[in-house]
Design a protein around this motif. Sequence first.
Motif, PDB file in Angstrom:
ATOM      1  N   PRO A  32       0.826  -1.213   0.000  1.00  0.00           N
ATOM      2  CA  PRO A  32       0.000   0.000   0.000  1.00  0.00           C
ATOM      3  C   PRO A  32       0.859   1.261   0.000  1.00  0.00           C
ATOM      4  CG  PRO A  32      -0.851  -1.594   1.562  1.00  0.00           C
ATOM      5  CD  PRO A  32       0.487  -2.107   1.096  1.00  0.00           C
ATOM      6  N   THR A  33       0.395   2.268  -0.684  1.00  0.00           N
ATOM      7  CA  THR A  33       1.138   3.516  -0.844  1.00  0.00           C
ATOM      8  C   THR A  33       1.641   4.056   0.484  1.00  0.00           C
ATOM      9  OG1 THR A  33      -0.140   4.038  -2.827  1.00  0.00           O
ATOM     10  CG2 THR A  33       1.019   5.865  -1.776  1.00  0.00           C
ATOM     11  N   ALA A  34       0.811   4.042   1.509  1.00  0.00           N
ATOM     12  CA  ALA A  34       1.202   4.598   2.813  1.00  0.00           C
ATOM     13  C   ALA A  34       2.378   3.851   3.436  1.00  0.00           C
ATOM     14  CB  ALA A  34       0.011   4.583   3.768  1.00  0.00           C
ATOM     15  N   LEU A  35       2.594   2.593   3.040  1.00  0.00           N
ATOM     16  CA  LEU A  35       3.670   1.791   3.622  1.00  0.00           C
ATOM     17  C   LEU A  35       4.965   1.805   2.802  1.00  0.00           C
ATOM     18  CD1 LEU A  35       1.594  -1.300   4.790  1.00  0.00           C
ATOM     19  CD2 LEU A  35       2.281   0.720   6.119  1.00  0.00           C
ATOM     20  N   ILE A  36       4.942   2.434   1.655  1.00  0.00           N
ATOM     21  CA  ILE A  36       6.121   2.446   0.789  1.00  0.00           C
ATOM     22  C   ILE A  36       7.363   2.991   1.494  1.00  0.00           C
ATOM     23  CG2 ILE A  36       7.123   3.533  -1.278  1.00  0.00           C
ATOM     24  CD1 ILE A  36       4.414   2.959  -2.665  1.00  0.00           C
ATOM     25  N   PRO A  37       7.287   4.138   2.179  1.00  0.00           N
ATOM     26  CA  PRO A  37       8.513   4.655   2.800  1.00  0.00           C
ATOM     27  C   PRO A  37       9.166   3.693   3.787  1.00  0.00           C
ATOM     28  CG  PRO A  37       6.819   6.343   2.771  1.00  0.00           C
ATOM     29  CD  PRO A  37       6.163   5.058   2.327  1.00  0.00           C
ATOM     30  N   GLU A  38       8.370   2.923   4.518  1.00  0.00           N
ATOM     31  CA  GLU A  38       8.968   2.036   5.524  1.00  0.00           C
ATOM     32  C   GLU A  38       9.227   0.612   5.037  1.00  0.00           C
ATOM     33  OE1 GLU A  38       5.420   0.516   8.335  1.00  0.00           O
ATOM     34  OE2 GLU A  38       5.525   2.714   8.159  1.00  0.00           O
ATOM     35  N   GLN A  39       8.598   0.177   3.925  1.00  0.00           N
ATOM     36  CA  GLN A  39       8.746  -1.219   3.510  1.00  0.00           C
ATOM     37  C   GLN A  39       9.380  -1.440   2.137  1.00  0.00           C
ATOM     38  OE1 GLN A  39       5.117  -3.436   3.979  1.00  0.00           O
ATOM     39  NE2 GLN A  39       4.888  -2.876   6.125  1.00  0.00           N
ATOM     40  N   ALA A  40       9.451  -0.415   1.298  1.00  0.00           N
ATOM     41  CA  ALA A  40       9.951  -0.602  -0.069  1.00  0.00           C
ATOM     42  C   ALA A  40      11.371  -1.148  -0.092  1.00  0.00           C
ATOM     43  CB  ALA A  40       9.874   0.704  -0.849  1.00  0.00           C
ATOM     44  N   GLU A  41      12.242  -0.604   0.742  1.00  0.00           N
ATOM     45  CA  GLU A  41      13.646  -1.044   0.752  1.00  0.00           C
ATOM     46  C   GLU A  41      13.761  -2.531   1.096  1.00  0.00           C
ATOM     47  OE1 GLU A  41      16.271   0.851  -0.030  1.00  0.00           O
ATOM     48  OE2 GLU A  41      15.218   2.765  -0.189  1.00  0.00           O
ATOM     49  N   ARG A  42      12.884  -3.005   1.952  1.00  0.00           N
ATOM     50  CA  ARG A  42      12.924  -4.406   2.389  1.00  0.00           C
ATOM     51  C   ARG A  42      12.309  -5.343   1.343  1.00  0.00           C
ATOM     52  NH1 ARG A  42       9.135  -7.307   4.977  1.00  0.00           N
ATOM     53  NH2 ARG A  42       7.894  -5.494   5.546  1.00  0.00           N
ATOM     54  N   LEU A  43      11.276  -4.884   0.637  1.00  0.00           N
ATOM     55  CA  LEU A  43      10.549  -5.751  -0.289  1.00  0.00           C
ATOM     56  C   LEU A  43      11.043  -5.712  -1.730  1.00  0.00           C
ATOM     57  CD1 LEU A  43       6.895  -5.066   0.937  1.00  0.00           C
ATOM     58  CD2 LEU A  43       8.292  -7.098   1.363  1.00  0.00           C
ATOM     59  N   LEU A  44      11.706  -4.638  -2.108  1.00  0.00           N
ATOM     60  CA  LEU A  44      12.050  -4.441  -3.514  1.00  0.00           C
ATOM     61  C   LEU A  44      13.550  -4.327  -3.729  1.00  0.00           C
ATOM     62  CD1 LEU A  44       9.349  -1.715  -4.266  1.00  0.00           C
ATOM     63  CD2 LEU A  44       9.183  -4.166  -4.717  1.00  0.00           C
ATOM     64  N   ASP A  45      13.969  -4.715  -4.921  1.00  0.00           N
ATOM     65  CA  ASP A  45      15.356  -4.569  -5.352  1.00  0.00           C
ATOM     66  C   ASP A  45      15.426  -3.297  -6.203  1.00  0.00           C
ATOM     67  OD1 ASP A  45      17.786  -4.678  -6.712  1.00  0.00           O
ATOM     68  OD2 ASP A  45      17.619  -6.820  -7.162  1.00  0.00           O
ATOM     69  N   ARG A  46      16.254  -2.355  -5.779  1.00  0.00           N
ATOM     70  CA  ARG A  46      16.341  -1.068  -6.466  1.00  0.00           C
ATOM     71  C   ARG A  46      16.773  -1.210  -7.935  1.00  0.00           C
ATOM     72  NH1 ARG A  46      16.094   3.469  -3.793  1.00  0.00           N
ATOM     73  NH2 ARG A  46      16.892   2.628  -1.849  1.00  0.00           N
ATOM     74  N   SER A  47      17.414  -2.308  -8.302  1.00  0.00           N
ATOM     75  CA  SER A  47      17.875  -2.485  -9.686  1.00  0.00           C
ATOM     76  C   SER A  47      16.779  -3.035 -10.605  1.00  0.00           C
ATOM     77  CB  SER A  47      19.096  -3.413  -9.722  1.00  0.00           C
ATOM     78  OG  SER A  47      18.724  -4.733  -9.370  1.00  0.00           O
ATOM     79  N   VAL A  48      15.619  -3.388 -10.046  1.00  0.00           N
ATOM     80  CA  VAL A  48      14.512  -3.958 -10.838  1.00  0.00           C
ATOM     81  C   VAL A  48      13.412  -2.905 -10.985  1.00  0.00           C
ATOM     82  CG1 VAL A  48      12.768  -5.777 -10.949  1.00  0.00           C
ATOM     83  CG2 VAL A  48      15.041  -6.281 -10.015  1.00  0.00           C
ATOM     84  N   PRO A  49      13.056  -2.554 -12.212  1.00  0.00           N
ATOM     85  CA  PRO A  49      11.969  -1.584 -12.407  1.00  0.00           C
ATOM     86  C   PRO A  49      10.665  -2.070 -11.772  1.00  0.00           C
ATOM     87  CG  PRO A  49      13.180  -1.889 -14.445  1.00  0.00           C
ATOM     88  CD  PRO A  49      13.665  -2.950 -13.481  1.00  0.00           C
ATOM     89  N   VAL A  50       9.866  -1.108 -11.342  1.00  0.00           N
ATOM     90  CA  VAL A  50       8.605  -1.370 -10.652  1.00  0.00           C
ATOM     91  C   VAL A  50       7.454  -0.840 -11.508  1.00  0.00           C
ATOM     92  CG1 VAL A  50       7.262  -0.878  -8.568  1.00  0.00           C
ATOM     93  CG2 VAL A  50       9.745  -1.162  -8.414  1.00  0.00           C
ATOM     94  N   VAL A  51       6.368  -1.606 -11.575  1.00  0.00           N
ATOM     95  CA  VAL A  51       5.145  -1.164 -12.245  1.00  0.00           C
ATOM     96  C   VAL A  51       4.052  -1.125 -11.180  1.00  0.00           C
ATOM     97  CG1 VAL A  51       3.418  -1.683 -14.013  1.00  0.00           C
ATOM     98  CG2 VAL A  51       5.841  -2.163 -14.461  1.00  0.00           C
ATOM     99  N   THR A  52       3.488   0.060 -10.950  1.00  0.00           N
ATOM    100  CA  THR A  52       2.461   0.218  -9.916  1.00  0.00           C
ATOM    101  C   THR A  52       1.066   0.194 -10.531  1.00  0.00           C
ATOM    102  OG1 THR A  52       2.437   2.640 -10.086  1.00  0.00           O
ATOM    103  CG2 THR A  52       3.982   1.663  -8.509  1.00  0.00           C
ATOM    104  N   TYR A  53       0.105  -0.258  -9.728  1.00  0.00           N
ATOM    105  CA  TYR A  53      -1.298  -0.124 -10.133  1.00  0.00           C
ATOM    106  C   TYR A  53      -2.163   0.081  -8.905  1.00  0.00           C
ATOM    107  CZ  TYR A  53      -2.532  -4.974  -8.825  1.00  0.00           C
ATOM    108  OH  TYR A  53      -2.765  -6.142  -8.144  1.00  0.00           O
ATOM    109  N   CYS A  54      -3.367   0.626  -9.155  1.00  0.00           N
ATOM    110  CA  CYS A  54      -4.387   0.779  -8.117  1.00  0.00           C
ATOM    111  C   CYS A  54      -5.705   0.303  -8.720  1.00  0.00           C
ATOM    112  CB  CYS A  54      -4.446   2.231  -7.624  1.00  0.00           C
ATOM    113  SG  CYS A  54      -4.846   3.401  -8.933  1.00  0.00           S
ATOM    114  N   TRP A  55      -6.824   0.895  -8.337  1.00  0.00           N
ATOM    115  CA  TRP A  55      -8.122   0.420  -8.821  1.00  0.00           C
ATOM    116  C   TRP A  55      -8.311   0.604 -10.316  1.00  0.00           C
ATOM    117  CZ3 TRP A  55     -11.090  -3.104  -7.178  1.00  0.00           C
ATOM    118  CH2 TRP A  55     -11.266  -3.342  -5.811  1.00  0.00           C
ATOM    119  N   GLY A  56      -8.158   1.798 -10.818  1.00  0.00           N
ATOM    120  CA  GLY A  56      -8.424   2.035 -12.233  1.00  0.00           C
ATOM    121  C   GLY A  56      -8.170   3.472 -12.618  1.00  0.00           C
ATOM    122  N   PRO A  57      -8.664   3.866 -13.793  1.00  0.00           N
ATOM    123  CA  PRO A  57      -8.379   5.200 -14.313  1.00  0.00           C
ATOM    124  C   PRO A  57      -8.906   6.329 -13.420  1.00  0.00           C
ATOM    125  CG  PRO A  57      -9.496   3.862 -15.970  1.00  0.00           C
ATOM    126  CD  PRO A  57      -9.461   3.065 -14.718  1.00  0.00           C
ATOM    127  N   GLY A  58      -9.911   6.059 -12.624  1.00  0.00           N
ATOM    128  CA  GLY A  58     -10.463   7.089 -11.751  1.00  0.00           C
ATOM    129  C   GLY A  58      -9.733   7.218 -10.425  1.00  0.00           C
TER     130      GLY A  58
END
Length: 185
Positions: free
Chosen positions: A99-125
């Motif tokens: 979840p967006t609100a958790l990105i600052p505290e969890q992104a470093e632990r869950l993601l590899d900075r060398s791998v591009p990320v594709v984000t999505y949410c509900w839809g165009p609205g």
Amino acid sequence: MARSAGDRPFSAVIIIRRLILMTTTTSQVNAVLRTPPASPAAAAAYFSASLAFHADVSDVASVLAAAAADGTDPGFVVIDSRSTASWDQGHVPGAVHLPTALIPEQAERLLDRSVPVVTYCWGPGCNGATRAALALAELGFQVKEMLGGFEYWVREGFAYETWEGPAEKAADPLTAPVDSDDCGC
């Protein structure tokens, strides 16, 4: 004395009115061209940048399916930036729930900075994927936003997962071809 339509002065008035009408309607710019199109160079720069920031649902699904079939890495990770309740309702198979609100505290632990990320949410609205992409970019991740979000993933007929297990719906003919895997875009 009233004049008939065949009289010269009456006909002249009609012709003048028609000329005035033609002049005023042809000099008005329509809503599409009220703001002129950008130059070809500016348009190329804009659309090139747009493709650098966005990924299409069909493209994401196609790459993920090919990687799964070949047993290879797709070269990117998909992030679902919605709430846990939304994730449970349905999400892209293989996506990471962050979840967006958790990105600052969890992104470093869950993601590899060398791998591009594709984000999505509900839809165009919903701009949740945009906010998530911004948060990840500010942390130094390469990121794209998946246009259409989860709504278009489902509407285009791609399989998804829920808290109950796998699910899939028929493609919506307004968003995807029903007799082909390729939209031709």
